[in-house]
Design a protein around this motif. Structure first.
Motif, PDB file in Angstrom:
ATOM      1  N   ASN A  20       0.933  -1.164  -0.027  1.00 18.35           N
ATOM      2  CA  ASN A  20      -0.018   0.071  -0.030  1.00 18.35           C
ATOM      3  C   ASN A  20       0.957   1.379   0.063  1.00 18.35           C
ATOM      4  OD1 ASN A  20      -2.021  -1.899   0.289  1.00 18.35           O
ATOM      5  ND2 ASN A  20      -2.050  -1.654   2.358  1.00 18.35           N
ATOM      6  N   GLY A  21       2.180   1.087   0.094  1.00 17.31           N
ATOM      7  CA  GLY A  21       2.837   2.389   0.168  1.00 17.31           C
ATOM      8  C   GLY A  21       3.389   2.738   1.712  1.00 17.31           C
ATOM      9  N   TYR A  22       4.365   3.456   1.945  1.00 18.03           N
ATOM     10  CA  TYR A  22       4.976   3.679   3.111  1.00 18.03           C
ATOM     11  C   TYR A  22       3.991   4.776   3.836  1.00 18.03           C
ATOM     12  CZ  TYR A  22       7.904   5.494   6.812  1.00 18.03           C
ATOM     13  OH  TYR A  22       8.633   5.940   7.939  1.00 18.03           O
ATOM     14  N   GLU A  23       3.737   5.841   3.113  1.00 16.57           N
ATOM     15  CA  GLU A  23       2.877   6.960   3.519  1.00 16.57           C
ATOM     16  C   GLU A  23       1.697   6.391   3.684  1.00 16.57           C
ATOM     17  OE1 GLU A  23       4.405   9.893   3.763  1.00 16.57           O
ATOM     18  OE2 GLU A  23       6.049   9.507   2.600  1.00 16.57           O
ATOM     19  N   LYS A  50      -2.713   1.184  11.255  1.00 18.80           N
ATOM     20  CA  LYS A  50      -3.098   0.172  10.373  1.00 18.80           C
ATOM     21  C   LYS A  50      -2.247  -1.165  10.700  1.00 18.80           C
ATOM     22  CE  LYS A  50      -4.814   2.625   6.476  1.00 18.80           C
ATOM     23  NZ  LYS A  50      -4.575   3.458   5.071  1.00 18.80           N
ATOM     24  N   ILE A  51      -0.976  -0.995  10.879  1.00 13.92           N
ATOM     25  CA  ILE A  51      -0.110  -1.990  11.188  1.00 13.92           C
ATOM     26  C   ILE A  51      -0.697  -3.003  12.316  1.00 13.92           C
ATOM     27  CG2 ILE A  51       2.108  -2.776  11.981  1.00 13.92           C
ATOM     28  CD1 ILE A  51       3.273  -0.255  10.381  1.00 13.92           C
ATOM     29  N   ALA A  52      -1.059  -2.048  13.406  1.00 13.85           N
ATOM     30  CA  ALA A  52      -1.885  -2.624  14.801  1.00 13.85           C
ATOM     31  C   ALA A  52      -2.946  -3.551  14.665  1.00 13.85           C
ATOM     32  CB  ALA A  52      -1.777  -1.696  15.800  1.00 13.85           C
ATOM     33  N   ASP A  53      -3.730  -2.652  13.704  1.00 15.29           N
ATOM     34  CA  ASP A  53      -5.141  -3.316  13.019  1.00 15.29           C
ATOM     35  C   ASP A  53      -4.864  -4.717  12.682  1.00 15.29           C
ATOM     36  OD1 ASP A  53      -6.855  -1.282  14.102  1.00 15.29           O
ATOM     37  OD2 ASP A  53      -7.436  -0.582  12.269  1.00 15.29           O
ATOM     38  N   GLU A  87       9.307   4.977  11.369  1.00 12.68           N
ATOM     39  CA  GLU A  87      10.704   5.119  10.447  1.00 12.68           C
ATOM     40  C   GLU A  87      11.454   3.953  10.933  1.00 12.68           C
ATOM     41  OE1 GLU A  87       9.322   7.837  11.868  1.00 12.68           O
ATOM     42  OE2 GLU A  87       9.118   9.207  10.275  1.00 12.68           O
ATOM     43  N   SER A  88      11.546   3.917  12.513  1.00 14.02           N
ATOM     44  CA  SER A  88      12.308   2.669  12.953  1.00 14.02           C
ATOM     45  C   SER A  88      11.891   1.206  12.396  1.00 14.02           C
ATOM     46  CB  SER A  88      12.301   2.779  14.420  1.00 14.02           C
ATOM     47  OG  SER A  88      12.296   1.593  15.072  1.00 14.02           O
ATOM     48  N   ILE A  89      10.711   1.103  12.238  1.00 11.75           N
ATOM     49  CA  ILE A  89       9.989  -0.062  11.661  1.00 11.75           C
ATOM     50  C   ILE A  89      10.687  -0.218  10.178  1.00 11.75           C
ATOM     51  CG2 ILE A  89       7.921  -1.455  10.776  1.00 11.75           C
ATOM     52  CD1 ILE A  89       6.408   0.122  13.027  1.00 11.75           C
ATOM     53  N   LEU A  90      10.525   0.952   9.352  1.00 11.80           N
ATOM     54  CA  LEU A  90      10.920   0.654   7.951  1.00 11.80           C
ATOM     55  C   LEU A  90      12.620   0.438   7.992  1.00 11.80           C
ATOM     56  CD1 LEU A  90      10.668   0.967   5.020  1.00 11.80           C
ATOM     57  CD2 LEU A  90      11.060   3.438   5.175  1.00 11.80           C
ATOM     58  N   TYR A  91      13.382   1.021   9.088  1.00  7.65           N
ATOM     59  CA  TYR A  91      14.823   0.972   8.873  1.00  7.65           C
ATOM     60  C   TYR A  91      15.182  -0.703   9.303  1.00  7.65           C
ATOM     61  CZ  TYR A  91      19.587   0.969  10.509  1.00  7.65           C
ATOM     62  OH  TYR A  91      20.976   0.855  10.621  1.00  7.65           O
ATOM     63  N   GLN A  92      14.339  -1.070  10.412  1.00  5.19           N
ATOM     64  CA  GLN A  92      14.552  -2.460  10.745  1.00  5.19           C
ATOM     65  C   GLN A  92      14.314  -3.517   9.515  1.00  5.19           C
ATOM     66  OE1 GLN A  92      13.611  -3.355  14.850  1.00  5.19           O
ATOM     67  NE2 GLN A  92      13.506  -1.029  15.143  1.00  5.19           N
ATOM     68  N   CYS A  93      13.158  -3.166   8.703  1.00  2.00           N
ATOM     69  CA  CYS A  93      12.779  -3.943   7.735  1.00  2.00           C
ATOM     70  C   CYS A  93      13.870  -3.992   6.636  1.00  2.00           C
ATOM     71  CB  CYS A  93      11.481  -3.585   7.074  1.00  2.00           C
ATOM     72  SG  CYS A  93       9.678  -3.582   8.266  1.00  2.00           S
ATOM     73  N   LEU A  94      14.416  -2.901   6.217  1.00  2.00           N
ATOM     74  CA  LEU A  94      15.352  -2.560   5.291  1.00  2.00           C
ATOM     75  C   LEU A  94      16.657  -3.513   5.876  1.00  2.00           C
ATOM     76  CD1 LEU A  94      15.014   0.954   3.729  1.00  2.00           C
ATOM     77  CD2 LEU A  94      13.697  -1.079   3.428  1.00  2.00           C
ATOM     78  N   LEU A 145      12.361  -3.207   0.708  1.00  5.13           N
ATOM     79  CA  LEU A 145      13.443  -2.447   0.031  1.00  5.13           C
ATOM     80  C   LEU A 145      13.149  -1.859  -1.072  1.00  5.13           C
ATOM     81  CD1 LEU A 145      15.990  -0.684   0.686  1.00  5.13           C
ATOM     82  CD2 LEU A 145      17.144  -3.256   0.131  1.00  5.13           C
ATOM     83  N   VAL A 146      12.659  -2.717  -2.084  1.00  2.00           N
ATOM     84  CA  VAL A 146      13.048  -2.492  -3.388  1.00  2.00           C
ATOM     85  C   VAL A 146      11.650  -1.530  -4.074  1.00  2.00           C
ATOM     86  CG1 VAL A 146      12.502  -3.326  -5.727  1.00  2.00           C
ATOM     87  CG2 VAL A 146      13.900  -4.336  -4.352  1.00  2.00           C
ATOM     88  N   LEU A 147      10.504  -1.757  -3.105  1.00  5.44           N
ATOM     89  CA  LEU A 147       9.174  -1.033  -3.630  1.00  5.44           C
ATOM     90  C   LEU A 147       9.122   0.147  -2.808  1.00  5.44           C
ATOM     91  CD1 LEU A 147       6.655  -3.980  -3.836  1.00  5.44           C
ATOM     92  CD2 LEU A 147       8.025  -2.976  -5.566  1.00  5.44           C
ATOM     93  N   VAL A 148       9.587   0.310  -1.642  1.00  4.37           N
ATOM     94  CA  VAL A 148       9.472   1.565  -0.789  1.00  4.37           C
ATOM     95  C   VAL A 148      10.703   2.299  -0.905  1.00  4.37           C
ATOM     96  CG1 VAL A 148       9.064   2.334   1.434  1.00  4.37           C
ATOM     97  CG2 VAL A 148       7.907   0.435   0.791  1.00  4.37           C
TER      98      VAL A 148
END
Lengths: 230, 230
Positions: free
Chosen positions: A59-62, A68-71, A88-95, A139-142
């Motif tokens: 669905n995109g980062y923004e 939504k993640i909690a839901d 940001e920290s979630i995205l960083y750890q995913c990357l 990483l590739v899509l976001v």
């Protein structure tokens, strides 16, 4: 913002091989004695990151809020904060998780007993597998743009090392005569461009496996750059 | 949301060759007699779209507000609304402009007097030039995802036609024996992946021209798929 990031994550060259191991490395024991989080805590954290990565990629980062993640996890937002501090920290750890075992793969690329073109094919396979799991797709899509304001730049540094690994293989192949004279940077860009595009169209469970896709690409690329047989 | 979009823009196969012509086509005369906007209006509108495309590509679509676009143009937001109705419509028009003369190029690809591999190279050059101007960069870097909720889908339809054009050339080359048996869809994906990656790293005014980049890519790709000479 950087205070939310565990300090070891800033080191280049993470030598992680499995998501749970990386997650553990991201939260190292501090100098003050603190009870280390148990394995269940880590499993939960990786599960949260996995769900977040999927939502970011789909669905995109923004468009993906912490709510939504909690839901999606059927979890209260307050509980979520027990595991992750912000988006940001979630995205960083995913990357960081997306790097998977690529650090080990880059080391293998230095084994000169295997011909450069063969190593290049191995590298492409490992990269494609990493890019098409849930964290790699993220990483590739976001991309790392949402983290541009963060100090550190390990994501970019890691990507630069991947590029340098490919260029080094090309240079080595040109030197030993197995690869035609060509522009190593452009061949590398072609390889990364081709592979980065895959998560945008590839459907798991379709007619082609990732291995078949990469093999086709590498058949074209390696016959395109191989020196004519003498 | 679609009400903001002029109806001709929904037709596939825009035959536009220059940005100002495309912009004019986006605002066709309506059945009711209405004074057509003058050329200065159109020039202004394209200038707005150009600035918006640059900001979208540099800072991301989400991070670029109408306020920022107006600021960058030194224009009141109220004046901006005289030319464009909302952010989605701006992006949509930028993406349509990004097609440039590719519709004409796709027609040229049907000229069977030119060998398929040579036509493929011409196609790649035209595509790369379109992708690396301000509107093309916007399409490649932002993508059409922010418009997913819009009915129509011309952007995707146009991209599908580009893909089909490449596949058709490969199929033709396999049939006439100039291209080795291969998977046309995967070769197409490789070509688009390689070229789509360029706007992410290419710096205008650097050591390499876009033509040199594409020539290098096509040297690799065409020697990778060419049938061995008999």
């Amino acid at each position: 913002m950087s205070d939310h990031l565990p300090s070891t994550a800033r080191k280049p060259g993470l030598t992680s091989s499995a998501p749970s191991v990386v997650a553990a490395e991201l939260d190292p024991p501090t100098p003050r004695k603190r009870k280390a989080p148990g394995p269940r805590h880590e499993d939960k954290r990786v599960a949260i990151l996995r769900t977040a990565a999927q939502l970011f990629a789909d669905n995109g980062y923004e468009a993906t809020s912490l709510d939504k993640i909690a839901d999606q996890l059927g979890m209260h937002k307050a509980t979520l904060y027990h595991y992750v501090s912000n988006k940001e920290s979630i995205l960083y750890q995913c990357l960081v998780l997306s790097f998977g075992n690529l650090d080990a793969v880059m080391s293998e690329m230095e084994d000169r007993s295997v011909p450069p073109l063969q190593r290049l094919r191995q590298f492409a396979h490992s990269l494609a597998l990493a890019q098409n799991n849930v964290f790699g797709r993220c990483l590739v899509l976001v991309g790392s743009r949402p983290l541009d304001m963060m100090p550190g730049g390990e994501i970019r540094q890691f990507q630069r090392r991947l590029d340098e690994t490919v260029r080094a293989l090309i240079v080595e192949g040109i030197a030993d005569g197995s690869i035609k004279p060509c522009h190593p940077g452009l061949v590398s860009s072609m390889l990364f461009g081709s592979l980065n595009w895959v998560p945008r169209w590839y459907q798991e469970g379709g007619k082609l496996s990732i291995e078949q896709v990469v093999d086709s690409f590498m058949d074209v690329l390696t016959s395109g750059i191989a020196a004519p047989r003498r």
